[in-house]
Motif scaffolding. Sequence first.
Motif, PDB file in Angstrom:
ATOM      1  N   TYR A 147      46.028  60.145  36.570  1.00 46.37           N
ATOM      2  CA  TYR A 147      45.095  59.019  36.550  1.00 46.37           C
ATOM      3  C   TYR A 147      45.557  58.023  37.591  1.00 46.37           C
ATOM      4  N   PHE A 148      44.689  57.092  37.906  1.00 45.04           N
ATOM      5  CA  PHE A 148      45.051  56.050  38.864  1.00 45.04           C
ATOM      6  C   PHE A 148      46.078  55.155  38.211  1.00 45.04           C
ATOM      7  N   ARG A 149      47.314  55.172  38.739  1.00 47.40           N
ATOM      8  CA  ARG A 149      48.367  54.408  38.069  1.00 47.40           C
ATOM      9  C   ARG A 149      48.371  52.991  38.591  1.00 47.40           C
ATOM     10  N   LEU A 150      47.614  52.175  37.879  1.00 43.34           N
ATOM     11  CA  LEU A 150      47.441  50.780  38.286  1.00 43.34           C
ATOM     12  C   LEU A 150      48.775  50.059  38.450  1.00 43.34           C
ATOM     13  N   ALA A 151      49.677  50.274  37.487  1.00 39.59           N
ATOM     14  CA  ALA A 151      50.943  49.549  37.481  1.00 39.59           C
ATOM     15  C   ALA A 151      51.784  49.885  38.704  1.00 39.59           C
ATOM     16  N   LEU A 152      51.492  51.012  39.347  1.00 34.83           N
ATOM     17  CA  LEU A 152      52.278  51.456  40.490  1.00 34.83           C
ATOM     18  C   LEU A 152      51.551  51.124  41.784  1.00 34.83           C
ATOM     19  N   CYS A 153      50.264  51.441  41.836  1.00 32.03           N
ATOM     20  CA  CYS A 153      49.517  51.346  43.094  1.00 32.03           C
ATOM     21  C   CYS A 153      49.146  49.910  43.431  1.00 32.03           C
ATOM     22  N   GLU A 154      48.697  49.161  42.405  1.00 30.38           N
ATOM     23  CA  GLU A 154      48.150  47.845  42.727  1.00 30.38           C
ATOM     24  C   GLU A 154      49.209  46.925  43.339  1.00 30.38           C
ATOM     25  N   PRO A 155      50.436  46.847  42.783  1.00 24.01           N
ATOM     26  CA  PRO A 155      51.426  45.967  43.416  1.00 24.01           C
ATOM     27  C   PRO A 155      51.746  46.382  44.847  1.00 24.01           C
ATOM     28  N   ARG A 156      51.736  47.699  45.107  1.00 31.26           N
ATOM     29  CA  ARG A 156      51.997  48.139  46.486  1.00 31.26           C
ATOM     30  C   ARG A 156      50.882  47.688  47.417  1.00 31.26           C
ATOM     31  N   VAL A 157      49.641  47.833  46.943  1.00 26.69           N
ATOM     32  CA  VAL A 157      48.530  47.383  47.778  1.00 26.69           C
ATOM     33  C   VAL A 157      48.651  45.887  48.034  1.00 26.69           C
ATOM     34  N   GLN A 158      49.024  45.146  46.978  1.00 27.70           N
ATOM     35  CA  GLN A 158      49.197  43.709  47.153  1.00 27.70           C
ATOM     36  C   GLN A 158      50.204  43.411  48.254  1.00 27.70           C
ATOM     37  N   PHE A 159      51.228  44.229  48.338  1.00 26.22           N
ATOM     38  CA  PHE A 159      52.236  44.031  49.382  1.00 26.22           C
ATOM     39  C   PHE A 159      51.613  44.192  50.775  1.00 26.22           C
ATOM     40  N   TYR A 160      50.708  45.156  50.930  1.00 23.14           N
ATOM     41  CA  TYR A 160      50.059  45.303  52.231  1.00 23.14           C
ATOM     42  C   TYR A 160      49.116  44.151  52.516  1.00 23.14           C
ATOM     43  N   PHE A 161      48.454  43.662  51.446  1.00 26.79           N
ATOM     44  CA  PHE A 161      47.640  42.460  51.639  1.00 26.79           C
ATOM     45  C   PHE A 161      48.508  41.314  52.132  1.00 26.79           C
ATOM     46  N   LEU A 162      49.675  41.160  51.490  1.00 29.87           N
ATOM     47  CA  LEU A 162      50.573  40.071  51.862  1.00 29.87           C
ATOM     48  C   LEU A 162      50.987  40.204  53.326  1.00 29.87           C
ATOM     49  N   LEU A 163      51.400  41.417  53.714  1.00 34.28           N
ATOM     50  CA  LEU A 163      51.801  41.633  55.108  1.00 34.28           C
ATOM     51  C   LEU A 163      50.651  41.274  56.046  1.00 34.28           C
ATOM     52  N   GLY A 164      49.466  41.748  55.708  1.00 30.44           N
ATOM     53  CA  GLY A 164      48.318  41.492  56.573  1.00 30.44           C
ATOM     54  C   GLY A 164      48.039  40.011  56.720  1.00 30.44           C
TER      55      GLY A 164
END
Lengths: 753, 753
Positions: free
Chosen positions: A559-576
Amino acid sequence: MASLKEIGLAAAINLLSAFAFLVAFAFLRLQPINDRVYFPKWYRKGVRASPTHSGTFVNKFVNLDLRTYIRFLNWMPQALKMPESELIDHAGLDSVVQIRIYLLGIKIFVPLAVLSFLVLVPVNWTGKTLKHSEHLTFDDVDKLSISNVASGSNRLYAHIAMSYVFTFWTCYVLHEEYKIISDMRLRFLESENRRPDQFTVLVRNIPPDLDESVTEHVQHFFCVNHPDHYLTHQIVYNANKLAALVAQKKTLQNWLTYYKNKYERTAKKPNTKTGFWGLWGTQVDAIEHYTAMIEKLTQEENSERERIMNDPNCITPAAFVSFKTRWGAAVCAQTQQSSNPTIWLTEWAPEPRDVYWENLSVPYVHLTIRKFLMAVAMFFLTFFFMIPIAFVQSLANIEQIKKVFPFLEPLIEIDFVKSIIQGFLPGIALKIFLIVLPYILMAMSQIEGFRSLSSLERRSAHKYYMFILVNVFLGSIIAGTAFQQLDVFLNRSPAEIPKTIGVSIPMKATFFITYIMVDGWAGIAAEILRLVPLVIFHLRNFFLVKTAQDRDEAMDPGYFRLALCEPRVQFYFLLGLVYAVIAPILIPFIIVFFVFSYLVFRHQVINVYVQLYESGAAFWPDVHRRLIVNLIISQLLLMGLLSTKIAERANSVLIPLPVLTFWFHKYCKGRFESAFVMFPLEDAMVKDTLERAREPTLNIKAYLRDAYVHPVFKGGDTEMQPLNEDEQDDPLVATRRNISSKASPEPSYLSGH
Amino acid sequence: MASLKEIGLAAAINLLSAFAFLVAFAFLRLQPINDRVYFPKWYRKGVRASPTHSGTFVNKFVNLDLRTYIRFLNWMPQALKMPESELIDHAGLDSVVQIRIYLLGIKIFVPLAVLSFLVLVPVNWTGKTLKHSEHLTFDDVDKLSISNVASGSNRLYAHIAMSYVFTFWTCYVLHEEYKIISDMRLRFLESENRRPDQFTVLVRNIPPDLDESVTEHVQHFFCVNHPDHYLTHQIVYNANKLAALVAQKKTLQNWLTYYKNKYERTAKKPNTKTGFWGLWGTQVDAIEHYTAMIEKLTQEENSERERIMNDPNCITPAAFVSFKTRWGAAVCAQTQQSSNPTIWLTEWAPEPRDVYWENLSVPYVHLTIRKFLMAVAMFFLTFFFMIPIAFVQSLANIEQIKKVFPFLEPLIEIDFVKSIIQGFLPGIALKIFLIVLPYILMAMSQIEGFRSLSSLERRSAHKYYMFILVNVFLGSIIAGTAFQQLDVFLNRSPAEIPKTIGVSIPMKATFFITYIMVDGWAGIAAEILRLVPLVIFHLRNFFLVKTAQDRDEAMDPGYFRLALCEPRVQFYFLLGLVYAVIAPILIPFIIVFFVFSYLVFRHQVINVYVQLYESGAAFWPDVHRRLIVNLIISQLLLMGLLSTKIAERANSVLIPLPVLTFWFHKYCKGRFESAFVMFPLEDAMVKDTLERAREPTLNIKAYLRDAYVHPVFKGGDTEMQPLNEDEQDDPLVATRRNISSKASPEPSYLSGH
């Protein structure tokens, strides 16, 4: 910083390796034997038939149709083809909103990239500061960044202006997205079919009563205080031990199947040993041994079942209380029942498969203490996690190993083994920790006492985001452990901290570009290949599968592991967001990540993932809040960086930015968040009225009867404690029940758990 | 620091002056002529008859009974005599809890004083540090403070241990107090008589509807969504203009009475001028002039009344919706009605006299913008208020006055006048600002859009507390304006800030002792003397009073001004908590303040104040929160101070203190706060059931009929728009209404407004 050429080369290598992953994926997914690994969702839905049952023997396992290989990338357009409304029906709202996070990234960063390449890159490129300082070697990449603009130059006003434009654009997109998603959620809840959780409220901390049992107490309380609406309730048993027995039995049954299969294939009675994992002990006939053990466990299970039913200590002070109407449930969930706010706590019941049963009975005082302890633990985990790891690392060197395990010395002395150990060991503790970390965080959230899987995931995501922010983002910028950073933060002034960090940001652009390629691009490519499920499926398929049903069970759709994927995506948002103004060269890499992720996850959601629960995008307020935090961090860091380059008065032009962003957040929270927390009475009333008009004979009590029974009791042969049937049981009602119990079969997902 | 002798002298002087105030009070209150100034509450209650109507003529005005003067302090035991339960009946829960704040101070600080004088004072006294440094002159007071303990001395562990004991004790008392007060509140709500607000919910932001009027829209919405509970509603008119007319008419009527009285006394027709304040314009007969003007205003008022009734633009999108039961109202107030959280906002209706009518119609978006703007304004007010004052001060010097008003030059040149101006002017701008400040803060809270007087007071109290904290507490410790402090805070590290402040705290003990005596003791003594109401009453009495009713109106009983008193008390709590460990000598002065305040305010609450509204101690969570903030500030400052005196490792023993205190706050909030926010359904149901049993024929609709009519319509001759009487109006109901409208007269407080 590296030169443009070097970065281009690295990008090419990473693109190529990602491409190789894709080719491998394209090849593997076309093999019929892997069909259940790459399209499990369709099997679960019963739409797709197993291709292994048709065609020649070879065709069952290998795809020989060469034409299909030519179009090996055609999964990409296919992934985009399904329209969103259909996707909601197919995969649920949670999944759709999860992949919309990646779409949001594209929406934010494409215009940012266009603008910064049109405006900031020319401004930086013609800055010419770095040419003057000839004793340092600077490369093209630096010339594209803000480092190339002289201190005090008027060109910096371009950056200030752009940071306003970027903030405005990001907030605009965020606002629109929040609006869209809250609309989607409301429409989704509106169009939803009848579900048990619409009628049900979870009541916790039922106070003990000397004269009455829990079930009587609940019934009396709600009959008195919700007289027109109370329907029935389901008390919660503490079935943790029973659940363990059931799980154990399942493992034994797998072993039994394995030995039976072996016996069939080899026609030789397989033996096993009675000890742990069959490694030692007396040798016995395996099939008989496991059959006997399963029988014993079944007996134990039955007696445990009986004990739970009869022992009042197994009844937890929690209950699922159901109401006659959605309106009644909405009222009960949103109001306070008792003047003591620590008893009779009501909240929306999570949907049955979302319930985290272990935490239903935690009393109020424990909850506050647990939350407090976990907050302290999280603090230490974030800032001091390097200490135990460094300790393990210091143990895990060759001298130590020789000391503790002297018999290994000859092996270790081999040069090859020695070099592996020396290169491998120091990193392995950290590596293992980082892999285990999400599970640690999830365990911490469980201890905190959340009562649904969805809230557990949301909470863990929050923790993981904090960890990444401190240890990956700040840790990469300010070299040194988080503990040293903490020291820095405590001993510098609030005005100095953004300066310290801001100044080193442009220097880290190359590092983060590499990070995006190695962690982001490669991670996504690995996600679509599903190597681990692939291997496990084939192992299971080989050893355990006998029937088609077994094969279905061998699939692990994930399943889409929200607890794992979402914080990582947030990190790319932050970098951007941080680099959009400072070094725009980073943005295209981020965009590639978002586009690629969007494609891959849309494909996975359509073909692979089977969601565990449906929360109706309840996580969106968290996503939004973290994006706002990212935005504010990026603004503060820009202020810190500019404070070294520009007069203070000019820099203070940026002060309104974080203030306005914060206010924007407050506004959005007030405007949209309640759609994710509350269930408005108007909507409840509309649904109730419609349902009464459409199905006037519906027996909602029969419908809810077993909805909130602990999963280990589901399909069990023991009869549950009878529900309270004290209302007038006139013949009419009885007839209705008979009709409706035929008309409305048990919802399909209840059997899916 | 001053010597003990000096402080003793100052204390004696202040005590004597307070004593003089008390003697004056005792003398004045015994004069019958002042009876209405010092016992207005009893008059309002109708318990006390005017003493001026009996005895000889002289006895009417002056008390000649000398024996009463001997017991001039007997108001003190009298103030303590009334038991708390009776006091709640007499003065309301708000008043009782307000004076309990002072009692809380006594409870916290008396044991703290005993402990610190037993333990810390001997430890400090024998420290002997200050003897060694002979080039400085230190006094006895310093020897009692922590300054007398050598750096690195083990004696400092006594201070650390005591800070734990003090925190534990304070938290214990706070917890008990929160428990007591939430119990009191619940019992109070339980025992309360029927009140309109128990059945009523304030609905705001009713969306506009093209086809229906607001009143129809409200009726339809609640008939649909609360079908079993909705009873009636009262729409809100925008009557701000009418209210202004009514107020203006009242002023004119006062003037008319004044001239009529004058005419009676002098038998000479009084004249007035038509211009502003009767200062210029043509001379006319005063009585005729005012009679004509009042007539004109009455006409205007009537036409305005009519306009409001008929103009749909005067109907604001807000309404008071009443329910058949308390349960129905509790449900509606606690739930969300619409999926759009910015429309159909429901909240408990404040009781009728608590409503702040002007803010009922502010739309949601305006609210967020207003809040944001006021937050920014509050920031600037707190940190930059000195700038305009310094500007005014720079203008208000003699040279400037000469320039602007050259005709004043001869006057100013007189030495006496000159010296007054020079001594007086620089301070006057600041003095005026400080007097006006509470009104400014109240106006800011009004702009923020709060909808009841009680919430306005709570909000203003919060603002005032912040202002005092920054400008009085920090401003006294770190010399310099708040703006300079802001600069300090931004440019020092978070670890350094408490150190900077902490180190200068022991040096400021004498200053704060003087402050407590001058501001605290004298302020309270002035409070009981009521000089301003005394003067105003006699002026009014002389010029305006004709009938007994007039005399009643001339009384100004005042009320406990929470927004003013509570933040000041918090400041004394802060001082006490900060100095308890550092310089215990300050604590007795605080205790005297609390004891004295408790006596005075208990007396005032019993005899003087007439409360404007009853919120049921809704302000207590705020008081508790600010006390926790004070406690944490004191802990941080102690850590800052000790960090200069003790090894870091020893000091870090203190770190758990603020963390635990914060957790304690979270715990209390979860445990008690909801009792102050929500109205639990269980209690509502109990009250409903009891009422149904006791008064089965009650017509609640008639009872609520005029409860939430704007005060300017109260007692007016114009008929209100008829309520919607569309339910079955069968004879039984009509009979019921007749009975109940006789049985239940209008609640007394409605006429009191």
